[in-house]
Design a protein around this motif. Structure first.
Motif: not given
Ligand SMILES: Nc1ncnc2c1ncn2[C@@H]1O[C@H](COP(=O)(O)OP(=O)(O)OP(=O)(O)O)[C@@H](O)[C@H]1O
Ligand SMILES: [Mg+2]
Lengths: 766, 125
Positions: A693, A702, A711-712, A718-720, A722-723, A751
């Motif tokens: 992206d 980060i 970690f979010t 909004t975010g857990t 956990l993704g 990614f």
């Molecule tokens: N494409 C991206 N660009 C910038 N930062 C990202 C990107 N993907 C993830 N991150 C960072 O990684 C963190 C962790 O992502 P993750 O998917 O684990 O959790 P989340 O998106 O915060 O929450 P959830 O997925 O549970 O909604 C995000 O909070 C963000 O700060």
């Protein structure tokens, strides 16, 4: 002298007339020649003497005749009676040899004369002398005729020498006879006696011939004596003794030489200038299976290929031309493949200092070359290993000066080996000052010392380093090798794994409790749903029930809305949904192996998930796929890969949502863009999926933590967080794949997921 | 009212049964309920049931056995599974009755509309 020499030469030289004769003949000839000569001389003297004496005798006889005539003619003369004188002189005719007689008176006139042959008669001139003389093969005698003391005339008588010849002839005959008899006796005697001299000489000659023929120097001449032959025999014996000794020595040294030549591991050979072999050593013969003694029975062509012979010839010629020792590398194909020889070749000279042959000593260096090659390879291999290892490798001598500095050390320090070499380790790596004691200890105690997790701060960030000190103890090399590994990454991952481990135990717990939690959650949310539905004016039963209660659904609805009860109900539902999502995610941490993987097309899955994400846009969560440009870069004809489809879908969905969120956060992004890339890495047998992206990106601190559970950076609710940790779990644990990220703050993130191909798929590709 | 679909809801959790019953009643289904496997089999034996939403963990015989025995008795009831067991594995043999993964629902089902459309789809097959 020279005359003598030349005479001697004539007889004894190898080209003289006696040269053709054997010694015996020579001796015989010499004796015969000498005895003949002396006898010839003796008989000549004898004959001459006989002749001379007989002549004297003749003269005296004639003189006495003349005296008789003189006496008898005295009276005639005195009385001047020529007639009487004539008669007296006539008496001379009785002797055949007397030819002429003349009587002169004292005044010189012819008084009387007699001649046998009147025609020839011719009296010589008068002379008063008396005596005799030989003239014209005649004897002339003069005699004075005296009366008292008075000379009254002269008588002259001439006689021929016919009586002399038979006498002389007889003498010659006798001489010849004697000569023959003496010669025969001399021959017989000398023939016997010469053996006294020639015998021993011939014996010596025979011995010499035997010795030279049989090469048996142990023979000795059995002759004693003090004469020259005895000396010769002694001399010969001495010589033989010396030769025998020399021969023994020679044979010994030849044997030694031969033993050396035959037992050397090199090939030794002699060749003449035409390239024919004159000698080869045993090793040569064994190697090429030829006869070492019978050089003639084999040829160069039997052993070597034409190509090899050509090269040998060139080398040989060079040696002969330059007349010096030269070295060549020569290749010979023999049993066991092509071997390389180092050949030392040099010319051999004859007594005229002309090269007549070439000696070669060829040593098989194939093993050595191989060993050297292996060594070189090994060295390259080692230095490659050292340079390609991700660790910093530093070698130091006991004084702490740098001796080795690998590529990684250059990279990390920014100092080249060239610069670092010889400098103190502590100068270049001040961080190791505190470690010097340990290094010294390792060298002193000759043991490996490790120091793990050394911390150092670099640009406000804590980095971890593992240090291992290997003392160098082999081959007298002193010092140590220090290995430094930046394990920050690993430490982080380990920390994460610890957390993951924790999460998994949570997952295990969750799995056990899921039923108990999900039931009440279900009741909660379904109740909420029923409440919303049963206060809704859209359902007919509600209207009727409200009327039964004396009111209207609309009134009730208006009331609930006014008192925000509907919102509360919605909150209950959402909270329940969140709790359900967390439980569901937590369940992901528990290992499962029950369901089967299916082979699925990853690009299809990507497209499907993208649709799902787009339909799921959420203004509150601030992402919207409708404004994002999607670029697909899929390699065609990709094989299907085994996967848990729902899990991969979940991973992709999270990545897409994250990307959309990151884009939403990047203010002023004119051209929001997500690139989906899929390609096959044939070498590694995997499918590589990239989701890129151009959102806000991440700073390093980060980026390093995003896979950690919970970690979010997103606002609570909004975010857990956990993704990505769930995604990590799914990809690495459930699919044996890899997931990582590259990101530049302000520019975007990428990614990367690697998923292995199926095992049978791999085989098919091979 | 004869064309109402007869739906049996089996769960030992009374609240759940009540919620589902309320929803499906509102959606115009004819509802039967049971709180155990044995009760479910009895209900099916006495009434003509079109479809059943069955919980797995039940007192007495479990959901799987209910489905098996019902089929063994020649009942033509179509089944949906509604369970809280995250590690549930659908027996292969159930696909013979048209019971596939699509008809297995894990609790909690946030929107009961999903269950309704699944029931309709199952009956349409
Ligand atoms: N494409 C991206 N660009 C910038 N930062 C990202 C990107 N993907 C993830 N991150 C960072 O990684 C963190 C962790 O992502 P993750 O998917 O684990 O959790 P989340 O998106 O915060 O929450 P959830 O997925 O549970 O909604 C995000 O909070 C963000 O700060
Ligand atoms: Mg996320």
């Amino acid at each position: 002298m020279s005359k003598l020499n030349s005479d001697r030469d004539f007889f004894f030289s190898q080209t003289g007339f006696l040269s053709g004769l054997a010694l015996r003949g020579k001796l015989l000839s010499v004796i015969m020649i000498v005895s003949s000569c002396s006898m010839l001389l003796a008989s000549s003297v004898f004959i001459f003497y006989q002749w001379y004496a007989f002549r004297q005798f003749l003269a005296e006889e004639l003189i006495s005749q003349a005296e008789i005539i003189a006496d008898n003619t005295e009276v005639s003369l005195a009385f001047n009676d020529p007639k009487d004188a004539q008669d007296v002189m006539e008496s001379l005719g009785t002797r055949d040899s007397i030819m002429l007689a003349c009587l002169y008176s004292s005044n010189g006139n012819q008084f009387a004369a007699w001649s046998r042959d009147t025609a020839m008669a011719m009296c010589p001139a008068y002379s008063s002398e008396s005596g005799y003389s030989f003239e014209n093969k005649t004897l002339l005698v003069r005699r004075k005729v005296t009366m008292g003391d008075q000379i009254i005339g002269t008588i002259v008588i001439q006689s021929d020498l016919r009586e002399l010849n038979p006498f002389v002839n007889n003498s010659i005959v006798v001489s010849i006879l004697m000569l023959l008899i003496a010669g025969a006796i001399a021959f017989v005697l000398s023939a016997r006696l010469q053996a006294l001299i020639s015998g021993p000489i011939l014996y010596l000659a025979g011995l010499a011939e035997d010795v030279s023929r049989e090469r048996d120097y142990s023979k000795r001449a059995a002759i004693q004596g003090n004469d020259e032959i005895g000396q010769l025999a002694d001399g010969l014996n001495n010589m033989l003794a010396r030769i025998e000794k020399r021969e023994l020595q020679l044979r010994k040294s030849e044997k030694q030489l031969r033993a050396i030549i035959d037992n050397t591991s090199s090939l030794v050979y002699l060749k003449d200038l035409q390239g024919n072999y004159l000698m080869v050593n045993q090793r040569f013969a064994d190697l090429f299976n030829v006869d070492v003694n019978d050089i003639q029975t084999w040829k160069e062509q039997d052993i070597f290929s034409a190509e090899e012979i050509k090269i040998f010839k060139e080398n040989d010629l060079a040696v002969i031309r330059h007349e010096k020792l030269m070295e060549f590398e020569e290749q010979v194909s023999q049993a066991g493949g092509v071997h390389t020889y180092i050949s030392v070749k040099f010319p051999l000279y004859d007594e005229n200092a002309q090269p007549y042959a070439l000696c070669g000593i060829s040593t098989d260096i194939t093993d050595r070359i191989e060993a050297a090659g292996e060594m070189r390879q090994l060295r390259n291999y080692l230095s490659n290993i050292i340079d390609s290892m991700p660790s910093v490798l530093v070698g130091i001598d006991p004084g702490g000066q740098i001796t080795q500095w690998n590529k990684q050390a250059e990279k990390i320090s920014g100092i080249s080996f060239y610069e670092a070499r010889g400098r103190m380790l502590t100068d270049i790596m001040p961080g190791l000052v505190n470690e010097m004691d340990k290094i010294k200890q390792a060298v002193r105690e000759r043991r490996v010392i490790t120091d793990n997790r050394m911390t150092n701060k670099k640009e406000e960030e804590i980095r971890y380093t593992d240090m291992t000190i290997y003392p160098l103890i082999a081959n007298g090399v002193e010092g140590a090798v220090i290995l430094l590994d930046d394990v920050t990454e690993r430490v982080r991952i380990e920390e994460m794994m610890v957390q993951t481990e924790k999460m998994m135990s949570v997952g295990g717990l969750a799995a056990g409790m899921a039923h108990e939690i999900n039931n009440p959650l279900g009741i909660m949310m379904q109740s909420a749903q029923n409440i919303s539905r049963r206060v809704s004016p859209d359902i007919a039963a509600n209207v009727k029930a409200a009327e039964d209660c004396g009111t209207s659904v609309d009134t009730i609805h208006a009331y609930l809305k006014k008192r925000m009860i509907l919102d509360f109900i919605e909150d209950i539902r959402k909270a329940g949904a969140r709790a359900a999502a967390i439980v569901a995610n937590m369940l992901q941490f528990s290992r499962r192996s029950d369901s089967m993987k299916q082979n699925a097309d990853i690009t299809e899955l990507l497209d499907k998930t993208l649709e799902l994400a787009a339909s799921d846009y959420d203004l509150k969560k601030k992402y919207d796929f409708r404004h994002i440009k999607i670029i697909r870069e899929y390699e065609p004809d990709l094989p299907k890969i085994p996967m848990f489809v729902t899990e991969i879908e979940q991973v992709i969905l999270n990545l897409l949502k994250n990307a959309a969120q990151a884009i939403a956060e990047s203010e002023g992004n004119e051209e929001p863009l997500i690139v989906l890339r899929v390609r096959r890495e044939r070498k590694e047998q995997l499918i590589r999926v990239e989701i890129e992206d151009n959102g806000i990106g991440m700073v390093e601190n980060i980026r390093k933590r995003i896979f950690e559970p919970f970690f979010t950076t997103k606002p609570v609710g909004t975010g857990t967080g956990l993704g990505l940790s769930v995604s990590f779990m799914i990809i690495t644990n459930n699919h044996q794949g890899k997931i990582n990220v590259e990101s530049t703050p302000g520019r975007g993130s990428r990614f990367i997921i690697n998923l292995p191909l199926a095992a049978d798929m791999e085989e098919k590709n091979e | 009212m004869n064309d109402k679909i007869a739906l049996l809801i089996v769960d030992d959790e009374e609240c759940l049964v009540r919620n589902l019953a309320a929803y499906f009643e509102d959606e115009g289904f004819k509802i039967f309920t049971a709180h155990s496997g044995e009760e479910a089999l009895a209900v099916m034996a006495e009434n003509k049931i079109d479809a059943a939403i069955v919980d797995l963990r039940l007192p007495g015989i479990n959901g799987n056995e209910v489905i098996e025995q019902s089929h063994a008795r020649g009942n033509k009831v179509k089944f949906l599974i509604h369970t809280g067991s995250t590690d549930y594995k659908l027996p292969e043999s159930f696909s013979a009755f048209g019971l596939t993964g699509n008809y297995v629902f894990l609790k909690p089902v946030v929107d009961m509309a999903r269950l309704k459309s699944a029931v309709l789809q199952l009956l349409a097959e």
